[in-house]
Scaffold this active site. Structure first.
Site, mmCIF file in Angstrom:
data_model
loop_
_atom_site.group_PDB
_atom_site.id
_atom_site.type_symbol
_atom_site.label_atom_id
_atom_site.label_comp_id
_atom_site.label_asym_id
_atom_site.label_seq_id
_atom_site.Cartn_x
_atom_site.Cartn_y
_atom_site.Cartn_z
ATOM 1 N N ASP A 44 6.142 0.314 6.744
ATOM 2 C CA ASP A 44 4.691 0.242 6.574
ATOM 3 C C ASP A 44 4.213 1.381 5.692
ATOM 4 O OD1 ASP A 44 2.062 -0.417 6.845
ATOM 5 O OD2 ASP A 44 1.856 0.247 8.912
ATOM 6 N N HIS A 84 3.724 2.467 12.826
ATOM 7 C CA HIS A 84 2.830 3.617 13.024
ATOM 8 C C HIS A 84 3.426 4.695 13.917
ATOM 9 C CE1 HIS A 84 -1.098 1.185 11.991
ATOM 10 N NE2 HIS A 84 -0.190 1.121 11.048
ATOM 11 N N GLU A 124 -4.894 1.916 2.450
ATOM 12 C CA GLU A 124 -5.022 0.725 3.289
ATOM 13 C C GLU A 124 -5.233 1.108 4.744
ATOM 14 O OE1 GLU A 124 -3.611 -2.586 5.917
ATOM 15 O OE2 GLU A 124 -2.900 -0.519 5.773
ATOM 16 N N GLU A 125 -4.525 2.155 5.184
ATOM 17 C CA GLU A 125 -4.465 2.441 6.621
ATOM 18 C C GLU A 125 -5.792 2.895 7.206
ATOM 19 O OE1 GLU A 125 -2.279 1.512 8.489
ATOM 20 O OE2 GLU A 125 -0.320 1.554 7.541
ATOM 21 N N HIS A 128 0.821 -1.225 0.000
ATOM 22 C CA HIS A 128 0.000 0.000 0.000
ATOM 23 C C HIS A 128 0.844 1.259 0.000
ATOM 24 C CE1 HIS A 128 0.224 0.862 4.409
ATOM 25 N NE2 HIS A 128 0.159 -0.433 4.577
#
Lengths: 480, 480
Positions: free
Chosen positions: A313, A447, A347-348, A301
């Site tokens: 991420d 994150h 996505e998140e 993503h």
């Protein structure tokens, strides 16, 4: 490490190419599908093909330099942000440069949440002067509208919250402080088991009349980095702010609460949800030479959280997905089936891109053989986790000996990926496959502001892209 | 990583304890040695024992805090240094605190090389002003006695050096610039293949009348960290200084040499070898309950290079070795065979401790079943590499299903370890076993100022100690 060189290891190097087919030939002997002689020849071809893919990746791989640009020059890429749009343009240009047959965008509307500049948390006890602690807004939270000061009630589960009398909760912050279960070998499991606090904490707090939710960061690490991540609101339930505390701050707050249950917490957050923005999935395609109508998707993503740089991420998943196709191309393997690299948007905090990709696949009546997702970081390969029927998992496991020399042979039953999951209902691919890598360090930085390029090791990253390319080579050649 | 929790993974957690015996029971069904029913019961006992060991390590492990002290409070521990002596005392106290049956020291004389405060390298071209580049003395090198300025000849192998005419070498620095072979999957192999340049570069340079050796750092990384490490001198060959250049510096020097073959290099190093010092191995022992005369050794090396903190090399191996015994103890498993944790002195520049441990074992006519060494860093477990006859390797591989839930099931033929190697000739243990962990990042920091505590992940470290404890539990119970 020894002065003395690793004698035995030195000699083992040359055996790598041969060990895989030899091992697989052994496996195949038990199969009735192929005679041992035929299997050996095919296996040797495949083994040499994989070696070529890994050579390309390790000697001339482009994932690392691509990631440096995506994370360093562009930066974090929250859905709806200007950086997300820059990333879309970068993805398209990078795929075009890699010489794919077709590169295109899929339009999708995405949420646009903005953190704002001010984020402040303070524990206020009996003394005049409070204790500042590291906090961050959870993604999607409303702001506090100035300073929000209230008492704090600590819980470790929704059941514990439910059992409390109204008076203990009303007008306070609910402080969710259930830690990761460190005994679990897979940190992803600990994340899964603790995740309800972040996801639904504000809803459950508001149902009981609380003014906000404070959530212990989802990590095993003990440090000062608060971890953001998506939270939800529910229809018909008041919206209250949700914030993450660093694990050190959560431990401190818990300790101070024991000494003084009447202490107060002051939270200030300026986050806001703006109107939705137009954005895009980026899709690059190499057309299959024999079965162009059968599609294999590989993706990561493109969006990320706004703290850090979205390196592990999921910048790594994006550059690996592009690289997987590029490696096949430069190694000279034209896939028999059509292969698509997809950089999914959002996505998140919405999965809009994943949903749209699936919707279009169904609308266009596409046939999808399998989809692979890399969204667990860019660490050393371990193998693949597979959502499929047992026969399909066994078929994939047949290739383990070929992947073994690269330590990517662990084929297990598990999660495919959030972005490819909507494909299941839409077009029923035979397998959803998650790229599985060593994950012990992932939730240290996940994150947070610490998810930056310097946490990514070049070789680990390139080995991952090569592992994905190797699986695509086999899927494309043999089907499922 | 997804907002969406890893659904399938969450459910998989509870299956861990049961999966190992189930898997092993399957394996054992094929064996004639045990009936399936008996095997299942024993396997279940072993599976639960391993789970207990890992629980202790992950929930209450002490490796990480021990390492913090060893690397942070004590620091680097080159043989003969005051810090090495502090580390000996720390090791003894830590083992005594852990409640081992017996803790003692083994005296050994060690080399005492000191880097000195001044280390400087400069490329001097046609311009007046030179270019400063990162260099460090190789361990054991003589100093330069002030500034040593000379021309430079670049080679990539001893064969290439041999083929050069005398005039091309005499009075110059030989610059060894053969890089790591990045295509190798195991960085340890690349280290082994490039290591001759560092180890024997100064000897071969001096044989041809050169004034010194400049060696490209032994790493795949491209950065500014020079990597030290042991170098040798030979009887009857003049001693010339040996220095490592960072990989960036090596690339730069190579490039400048192409443009100007007459450039000069100026090296200044104050390193010196002092008289040997008295030092110690630290040994801690838990006596076997059934076969006390059979010994299983587990160790790492207490000394380190003087740059950095000796964290991954080999503070991690030391704390894991102590922890392996402590875990058995606190988990309530009294080993059937005698188990020894050994902190070896002087692995890096002499192996005096390893040799002395073996000499004493022979002198005392000890019976050694197996020896395990952790000296490849404190990264995520992969398994064990074994030096033994094929039957013994197969016996060890029988336990793979029990280790599989912890990703430590890769039992391969390979190197045991430098410190335990002398045991082979001295007392013929049935197996020398190297703890094998993910090694992709190891040579980024190996022998550099960057080998520091912050590079070690708590969970990865503790998983390693637990993996070693698990193997010792099985070795101690079943023998070999």
């Amino acid at each position: 490490m020894p002065f003395h060189v690793k004698k035995l290891l030195i000699c083992a190097g040359a055996a790598l190419v041969l060990s895989a087919p030899a091992a697989q030939a052994q496996t195949r002997k038990k199969s009735k599908a192929a005679t041992p002689a035929a299997a050996t020849k095919a296996d040797r071809t495949d083994s040499l093909a994989l070696r070529k893919i890994f050579d390309e990746a390790l000697l001339r791989g482009e994932s690392y330099d691509n990631l440096r640009y995506l994370t360093g020059t562009i930066g974090p890429r929250l859905s709806g942000s200007p950086q997300a749009q820059m990333a879309v343009e970068w993805g398209k240009a990078t795929m075009e440069k890699a010489g794919f047959d077709r590169v295109y965008l899929q339009e999708v509307m995405v949420p646009h949440w903005v953190r704002g500049s001010r984020e402040r948390g303070e524990i206020i006890g009996n003394k005049d002067k409070g204790i500042r602690v590291p906090v961050c807004a959870l993604g999607g939270s409303i702001g506090t509208g100035g300073k929000l000061k209230a008492g704090v009630v600590e819980v470790h589960s929704f059941e514990e919250l439910k059992a409390l009398p109204d008076a203990a909760v009303k007008g306070k912050f609910v402080f969710y402080n259930r830690p990761f279960d460190d005994a679990l070998i897979e940190p992803g499991q600990a994340y899964g088991r603790a995740g309800d606090q972040r996801r639904s904490g504000a809803i459950e707090a508001a149902r009981r009349g609380a003014v906000g939710a404070l959530v212990r960061s989802l990590t095993s690490a003990r440090d000062d980095n608060p971890h953001t991540g998506a939270m939800a609101y529910a229809e018909g339930v008041a919206k209250v702010p949700g914030a993450a505390l660093s694990t050190n701050a959560a431990d401190q707050l818990s300790q101070l609460l024991k000494a003084n249950p009447d202490l107060q917490f002051e939270l200030e957050m300026e986050c806001i949800t703006l109107p939705e923005e137009k954005s895009y999935n980026v899709v690059g395609e190499i057309k299959g030479s024999k079965f162009p109508q059968e599609i294999i998707t590989v993706g990561g993503h493109l969006d990320s959280w706004d703290l850090g740089q979205g390196a592990h991420d999921d910048g790594t998943g994006c550059v690996q997905s592009i690289e997987a196709l590029r490696l096949l191309r430069v190694a000279g393997f034209r896939p028999e089936r059509t292969v698509r690299a997809v950089l999914f948007m959002n996505e998140e905090n919405g999965t809009r891109g994943g949903n749209e990709y699936a919707r279009l696949a169904a609308q266009n009546k596409e046939t999808h053989l399998a989809a692979i997702e890399s969204d667990g970081g860019g660490f050393t390969p371990r193998g693949f986790s597979v959502e499929a029927d047992p026969a399909t998992v066994s078929k994939l496991a047949r290739w383990a000996p070929l992947l073994k020399p690269y330590h990517a042979a662990d084929i297990s039953v598990g999660h495919g990926g959030t972005d490819i999951e909507p494909l299941q209902a839409a077009v029923h691919p035979k397998a959803l496959i998650g790229y599985d890598c060593d994950s012990q360090r992932y939730f240290d930085i996940h994150h947070t502001a610490a998810d930056t390029f310097d946490k990514v090791n070049r070789r680990e990253l390139e080995l991952g892209g090569a592992s994905m390319a190797a699986l695509i080579y086999l899927l494309s050649k043999y089907g499922l």
